[in-house]
Design an enzyme around this catalytic site. Sequence first.
Site, mmCIF file in Angstrom:
data_model
loop_
_atom_site.group_PDB
_atom_site.id
_atom_site.type_symbol
_atom_site.label_atom_id
_atom_site.label_comp_id
_atom_site.label_asym_id
_atom_site.label_seq_id
_atom_site.Cartn_x
_atom_site.Cartn_y
_atom_site.Cartn_z
ATOM 1 N N LYS A 112 -6.702 -9.772 -3.619
ATOM 2 C CA LYS A 112 -5.791 -10.518 -3.799
ATOM 3 C C LYS A 112 -7.162 -11.910 -4.302
ATOM 4 C CE LYS A 112 -4.247 -13.834 -0.837
ATOM 5 N NZ LYS A 112 -4.022 -14.744 0.580
ATOM 6 N N GLU A 169 -15.022 -2.877 -1.899
ATOM 7 C CA GLU A 169 -14.647 -1.305 -1.857
ATOM 8 C C GLU A 169 -12.882 -1.166 -2.976
ATOM 9 O OE1 GLU A 169 -15.682 -3.067 2.208
ATOM 10 O OE2 GLU A 169 -14.933 -4.143 0.239
ATOM 11 N N GLY A 183 -3.719 -11.788 4.416
ATOM 12 C CA GLY A 183 -3.723 -10.440 3.941
ATOM 13 C C GLY A 183 -2.680 -9.572 5.215
ATOM 14 N N ARG A 184 -3.026 -9.430 5.925
ATOM 15 C CA ARG A 184 -2.770 -8.735 7.433
ATOM 16 C C ARG A 184 -1.698 -9.064 7.257
ATOM 17 N NH1 ARG A 184 -6.198 -12.333 9.432
ATOM 18 N NH2 ARG A 184 -6.675 -13.182 11.334
ATOM 19 N N GLU A 194 -7.746 -8.755 14.456
ATOM 20 C CA GLU A 194 -8.770 -9.587 13.508
ATOM 21 C C GLU A 194 -7.766 -10.601 13.842
ATOM 22 O OE1 GLU A 194 -9.632 -8.231 8.825
ATOM 23 O OE2 GLU A 194 -8.093 -9.511 8.889
ATOM 24 N N HIS A 205 -1.302 15.307 24.714
ATOM 25 C CA HIS A 205 -2.112 16.712 24.667
ATOM 26 C C HIS A 205 -3.498 16.249 24.283
ATOM 27 C CE1 HIS A 205 0.885 20.017 24.955
ATOM 28 N NE2 HIS A 205 1.339 18.817 24.366
ATOM 29 N N LYS A 265 -20.522 -7.506 5.735
ATOM 30 C CA LYS A 265 -20.062 -7.798 4.162
ATOM 31 C C LYS A 265 -21.517 -8.911 3.482
ATOM 32 C CE LYS A 265 -14.806 -8.184 3.193
ATOM 33 N NZ LYS A 265 -13.876 -9.070 2.977
#
Length: 535
Positions: free
Chosen positions: A199, A205, A258-259, A344, A375, A504
């Site tokens: 955004k 990153e 964002g999410r 979050e 398993h 951050k």
Amino acid sequence: MTGIWEQLAANHASASGRKIAALLEDPARFEQFAVEADGVLLDASKTNIDPAALALLIGLAEASGVAEKRAAMFAGETLNETEGRAVLHTALRADDTAPLVIDGADVRPAIAQTLARMEAFAEGVREGRIVAQNGARFTDVINIGIGGSDLGPVMATLALAPYQSGPRCHFVSNVDGAHAADILRGLDPQTTLVIVASKTFTTIETMTNAATVLDWLRAGVGPDIGAHLVAVSSAIGRTADMGIAPERVFGFADWVGGRYSLWGPVGLPILLAVGAEPFRAFLAGAAAMDRHFLQAPMARNLPMVLALVGIWHRNICGYATRAVLPYDQRLARLPAYLQQLDMESNGKSVGLDGAPLLQQSGPVVWGEAGTNGQHAFYQLLHQGTDVVPAEFLIAAEGHEPELAQHHALLKANCLAQSEALMVGRSFEEAMQIAAALGFRGGEQERQAAQRVFAGNRPSVTLAYQKLTPFVLGQLIALYEHRVFVEGVIWGINSFDQWGVELGKELSNALLPMVQGAPSVGKDASTRGLLAKLAN
């Protein structure tokens, strides 16, 4: 609301020795605790919630103002109070044309225009009208993002694999150079389209990975790589500095977290992979769940019931985690997606009033696709010292009719696991098994003890006909609204994420030290690790 919490605790205490299986002796229980909307069924009958507890939970939701907060969210009021923003991801998928005014302007025309631009661009790529620098069709797409700009598109493109008919989609998120290197290996830069999704266009990153991928493009295409670039961002100046044409920039407002953003421009990789019609069906499924959430009474409302089950398990039973167990290989990334959505959003310890919470908030969310998980960690689910409520997802039919026997076995495993968690195995039954194996006396008892399952471990199951784009939209919206309801009951803001910020900030300060600067002001542990990691 203190009285309702106390009544719920008393209900739980009075039923401490009760078996879930005993509740299911009531032939009406399934009908009462199985809720359905547009083909998605939520079975909450394998929990220890009785009708009295359900009534109390509904009363808790009412007293918490869930209905009022729900109306405020859909109306575009400032629900994200700490950041002063509306919460309107639902508007990205709405089929309502009534004006929705934010800051004095109707946002619906801009949403429709952006979707139309996305579809035109995606169809141009898919049909070969929008091409690479050398005129070739794009065969591959790399999406560079992180968090909400990555988890949603990754999850959805995998889930919708049977509907993919466009270029292959790849995703780079981790700043670990191995991620970019492994994705780029084997791709042809001359036929690769790159989406940079951030955004602000400042996410370290994403910008680091973008620089690496753009160098790779220039090495394979030449200095003019504009034909290979797209941005999902609201930072027009920064996207221009990267050489991305304005018509290739798809922005979204700050009232989309964002999410919660895969319904809009962040979903461009999904649209490129499956095309406009399936993507519209995906949006329609979410819109259908939105309508159900708004209109259905609480006792027959899927997001409400799922949230109230979550409140019961987290706050009344004290269970610290929940396992999401999709019996669908194509939903393998759903648990990771829901980790961000839930943890979050509701991983908070302070309420909207600034005071510490009086109740526990969001649980740890984790999981894996069945039957692989059986398993791996199901041993702990069945016989571990902690009770982990399980959430199963299963379709009536798969996309491969020629492999129907596989799907029948998948369904049998899913249903068997929820039944086994509930009924368990008694010591007496285990003794019979040990005797059949030839054990006698004290050894028989010792062997039997290893084979006892406590049972009475709760689960819910989400069942649907087939994992279509419409159903995927329903499921994601269902979990979004579940998180919202739980957050309202806990009295927190589910739409900020200040806990992401401190790491951050410290990372920015540590980077020069990692690169050789003196580790001034750091603790002995950090200084020791910096020395160990020096190169």
